[in-house]
Design a protein around this motif. Structure first.
Motif, PDB file in Angstrom:
ATOM      1  N   VAL A  46       8.087   6.359 -34.143  1.00  0.00           N
ATOM      2  CA  VAL A  46       8.174   7.655 -34.185  1.00  0.00           C
ATOM      3  C   VAL A  46       9.571   9.053 -35.003  1.00  0.00           C
ATOM      4  O   VAL A  46      10.446   8.086 -33.861  1.00  0.00           O
ATOM      5  N   ILE A  47       9.754  10.230 -34.788  1.00  0.00           N
ATOM      6  CA  ILE A  47      10.362  10.881 -34.248  1.00  0.00           C
ATOM      7  C   ILE A  47      10.555  11.757 -33.516  1.00  0.00           C
ATOM      8  O   ILE A  47      10.017  12.181 -32.972  1.00  0.00           O
ATOM      9  N   THR A  48      11.399  11.609 -32.594  1.00  0.00           N
ATOM     10  CA  THR A  48      11.222  11.964 -30.984  1.00  0.00           C
ATOM     11  C   THR A  48      12.407  13.542 -31.087  1.00  0.00           C
ATOM     12  O   THR A  48      12.827  14.402 -32.349  1.00  0.00           O
ATOM     13  N   ALA A  82       4.953   2.125 -24.345  1.00  0.00           N
ATOM     14  CA  ALA A  82       4.214   3.567 -24.178  1.00  0.00           C
ATOM     15  C   ALA A  82       2.682   3.525 -24.883  1.00  0.00           C
ATOM     16  O   ALA A  82       2.244   2.206 -25.380  1.00  0.00           O
ATOM     17  N   ASN A  83       2.559   3.819 -23.862  1.00  0.00           N
ATOM     18  CA  ASN A  83       1.035   4.784 -24.692  1.00  0.00           C
ATOM     19  C   ASN A  83       0.224   5.121 -26.070  1.00  0.00           C
ATOM     20  O   ASN A  83       1.816   5.886 -25.708  1.00  0.00           O
ATOM     21  N   ILE A 139       2.444   8.625 -27.422  1.00  0.00           N
ATOM     22  CA  ILE A 139       2.858   8.561 -28.669  1.00  0.00           C
ATOM     23  C   ILE A 139       3.003   9.268 -29.541  1.00  0.00           C
ATOM     24  O   ILE A 139       3.535  10.023 -30.282  1.00  0.00           O
ATOM     25  N   ALA A 140       1.130   9.926 -29.262  1.00  0.00           N
ATOM     26  CA  ALA A 140       0.960  11.085 -29.792  1.00  0.00           C
ATOM     27  C   ALA A 140       2.157  12.035 -30.504  1.00  0.00           C
ATOM     28  O   ALA A 140       1.111  13.262 -31.318  1.00  0.00           O
ATOM     29  N   GLN A 141       2.594  12.771 -29.187  1.00  0.00           N
ATOM     30  CA  GLN A 141       3.724  13.953 -28.820  1.00  0.00           C
ATOM     31  C   GLN A 141       4.501  14.538 -30.060  1.00  0.00           C
ATOM     32  O   GLN A 141       4.966  15.194 -30.513  1.00  0.00           O
TER      33      GLN A 141
END
Length: 673
Positions: free
Chosen positions: A306-308, A291-292, A296-298
């Motif tokens: 990250v936590i989805t 991923a870019n 990822i920033a979301q």
């Protein structure tokens, strides 16, 4: 010194940490080596311009004619010193490679230092005590993780210890329990209705035809397993949540599919990778999510991932990042198969076979000519005339290989040899009867395929193989004479891809000979991926070098653009290339100079640029070529563009022009709204 003498001398190393394939010792203990090695090792260091302060540990290989000079700056001060630099010297090929570990999060470290120094050394007993403390604490039970610094420190902590001035002490405040994160790992296992992407690559390369056993490490809900079992394949899997009781068994092929992404603990993640590697007898397949940064920033950051929104952990990787991680961890080279998918071969003969197949053009030879009329009464030629089907089959095999087949490469070899004496005699006789231009074309084609294979090996700086498959040995002897000649030609070919003037000329040449392509003079050559094998060998090498970072051309890729002046390659994927006007869904720009890849996604349909003038990329044999060309000419008039050139427009421009003309697209026609 030659390889045989070197191997004999290494066997006489009295001091050193003895491993199955190598001996490690400190240079302070070099006096214990045979005198020839004592003088040889510093001479090697001087030859590669490595100063005495840049190495202190010597690694002598038992099976290969090579050695490594390693630098552990704090060998005597640190109980578990970290590697800062390694220099591997290939004494057979007279080349070397330096790898720096400075700044890495988890560098390799040393254990059992007492084995690498003289037993009379003043530090020997201290080192021995440090090792004994670790063994008493149970730190050496899982040998996979102890070779990496942060993993080792984490292991010490988990066992309830801490390091104080280099010695192990029981830590009163440390808990043996793993941090409770509340991560729902089991929710990362998705339901599949077809084989996963890594499994599809195995299908493509013939690894799922029943010859190999499969182990799916982290198989999730087992969807891949059910499909493999339905086809009668020997496949089992393990998963901590869904199949926890399955025994982890060694298998020919181990699939570690999208497992590394979902483990939030870095040390457990490494354990999974090393564990899967231990189980693989021939091949380990590793796949991860890419991923870019904007994607990822979301999500909410957590540790190194990250936590989805589903409360699952995801560690997203960049292509170069995960390749480097795999190679650092396994100390093996990873082959990029597709974005996020890598092969690591334990069986090096199988690795060579895979890479040769990868660069070999798929040509189906059919007999197009008939034997000339026989005027001679030569008995052998009469035999060939009487056994025409047999000898035609043999001739086609010669065309397929580009050389005379070995006895084990033709099913009816015994019959052929019984009739005319040998494959060589049969081939010489057939050359008198058939049009030899077919064979010359086949020979040239195979030679180019092998040059591409060798060039890509050089580009990847792959370690030389100690063994080669028999068919490759035969190819080299028949087509190049000797291995060195093949490598010299491949080296010249690889260096030539940096010559922009030559690349430009080759693009112009390719445009004149290819089935279909579009040339932007002095800038780029664009063509459909199905015509990539029609490129001159230099451009095939250019494309091959770029794809080393991306992987193979999958079903989703449609067009390839060679940037002839900037060292770049662009791959484009469209929503449905069969449509009269496909829309761009993904663009991948590979920058060879920077060793980087940019991915551009067009998720929103209204942002997708249309591909106009599509007929330029179709062959004359394509069933849609004529109607596509007629359609493109009519659309070009509406858009006010030239139908014989590349036209880069936005979707809004297409729709605005169609509205203005009161037209809409229906298949390959333009009709009134």
């Amino acid at each position: 010194m030659d390889a045989q003498r070197y191997s004999q001398l290494v066997k006489h190393a009295k001091i050193g940490k003895q491993l199955p394939d190598a001996v490690y010792l400190h240079k302070d203990a070099m006096f214990s080596l045979p005198s020839e090695l004592q003088s040889f090792i510093p001479a090697v260091a001087n030859a590669v311009k490595l100063g005495p302060e840049q190495w202190n540990i010597i690694k002598l290989f038992k099976r290969d004619f090579r050695l490594s000079l390693l630098h552990y700056p704090n060998f005597y001060d640190d109980p578990y010193p970290a590697l800062s630099q390694s220099l591997n010297v290939d004494l057979a090929r007279l080349n070397h490679k330096i790898t720096s570990y400075i700044g890495t999060d988890n560098p390799p470290i040393l254990h059992r230092k007492e084995t690498m120094i003289d037993p009379k050394h003043p530090e020997f007993e201290t080192f021995k005590m440090i090792t004994q403390e670790g063994e008493n604490a149970g730190l050496y039970e899982n040998s996979r993780l102890i070779g990496f610094k942060s993993s080792w420190m984490h292991l010490i902590k988990r066992h309830g210890y801490e390091l104080v001035d280099g010695r192990l002490f029981r830590a009163s405040a440390i808990s043996n329990s793993i941090e409770a994160t509340g991560i729902d790992r089991h929710r990362t296992a998705i339901v599949r209705h077809e084989l996963s992407a890594p499994m599809k690559t195995l299908v493509k390369h013939g690894y799922l035809e029943g010859e190999y056993s499969i182990f799916d490490y982290g198989c999730g809900r087992g969807d891949d397993l059910r499909e493999l079992e339905a086809h009668g394949l020997d496949a089992i899997g393990w998963d901590p949540n869904f199949y926890p009781d399955t025994e982890k068994l060694n298998s020919d092929i181990v699939n570690l599919g999208f497992v590394l992404n979902v483990i939030e603990d870095q040390h457990e993640r490494l354990d999974a990778l090393l564990g899967a590697w231990e189980l693989s007898d021939k091949l380990l397949v590793i796949s991860v999510m890419l991923a870019n940064e904007s994607y990822i920033a979301q999500f909410k950051p957590y540790k190194d991932g990250v936590i989805t929104s589903r409360n699952t952990f995801q560690k997203y990787y960049a292509q170069s990042e995960v390749k480097s991680y795999i190679e650092r961890s396994l100390q093996e080279q990873a082959i990029t198969v597709a974005p996020g998918i890598f092969y690591v071969f334990r069986d090096k003969l199988e690795e060579q076979s895979y890479l040769q197949r990868k660069y070999k053009r798929n040509q189906r030879w059919e007999q197009l000519t008939s034997p000339q009329t026989l005027e001679s009464k030569d008995k052998a030629k009469l035999v060939i005339a009487q056994q025409q089907e047999l000898f035609t089959s043999f001739w086609i095999q010669c065309l397929a290989l580009g050389r005379i087949p070995g006895n084990d490469e033709f099913a009816e070899s015994e019959t052929i040899r019984g009739l005319v004496g040998s494959h060589k005699k049969a081939f010489d006789l057939l050359k008198e009867l058939y049009d030899t231009s077919e064979f010359e074309t086949a020979e040239k084609s195979r030679k180019e395929d092998l040059l591409l294979y060798f060039a890509m090996e050089l580009f990847e700086k792959r370690k030389p193989y100690t063994q080669q498959p028999e068919n490759l040995k035969r190819d080299i002897k028949a087509l190049f004479g000797e291995y060195r000649s093949a490598i010299e030609l491949a080296t010249e070919l690889l260096f030539a891809i940096a010559d922009t003037e030559l690349i430009n000329r080759q693009c112009e040449k390719a445009h004149k000979t290819m089935t279909a392509s579009l040339l932007n003079q002095g800038h780029s050559l664009i063509f459909h991926k199905q015509f990539v094998d029609e490129l001159p060998i230099l451009l095939r090498t250019y494309v091959g070098a770029a794809l080393q970072m991306y992987g193979e051309l999958g079903e989703d890729i449609d067009l390839i653009k060679i940037h002839s002046t900037s060292g770049k390659l662009t791959l484009t994927a469209y929503d449905d290339f069969e449509k009269s006007v496909p829309f761009l869904v993904e663009r991948i720009k590979i920058k060879m100079a920077e060793q980087d890849i940019d991915f551009f996604d067009y998720v929103e349909e209204m942002r997708r640029p249309p591909l106009v003038n599509k007929h330029l990329y179709l062959s004359n044999d394509d069933i849609n070529k004529n109607k596509q060309e007629n359609f493109d000419k009519r659309l070009a008039r509406i858009l006010e563009i030239t139908p014989q050139k590349e036209a880069l427009i936005q979707r809004v421009e297409l729709e605005t022009s169609l509205d203005k003309a009161n037209k809409k697209i229906r298949g390959f026609t333009l009709v009134k709204k």
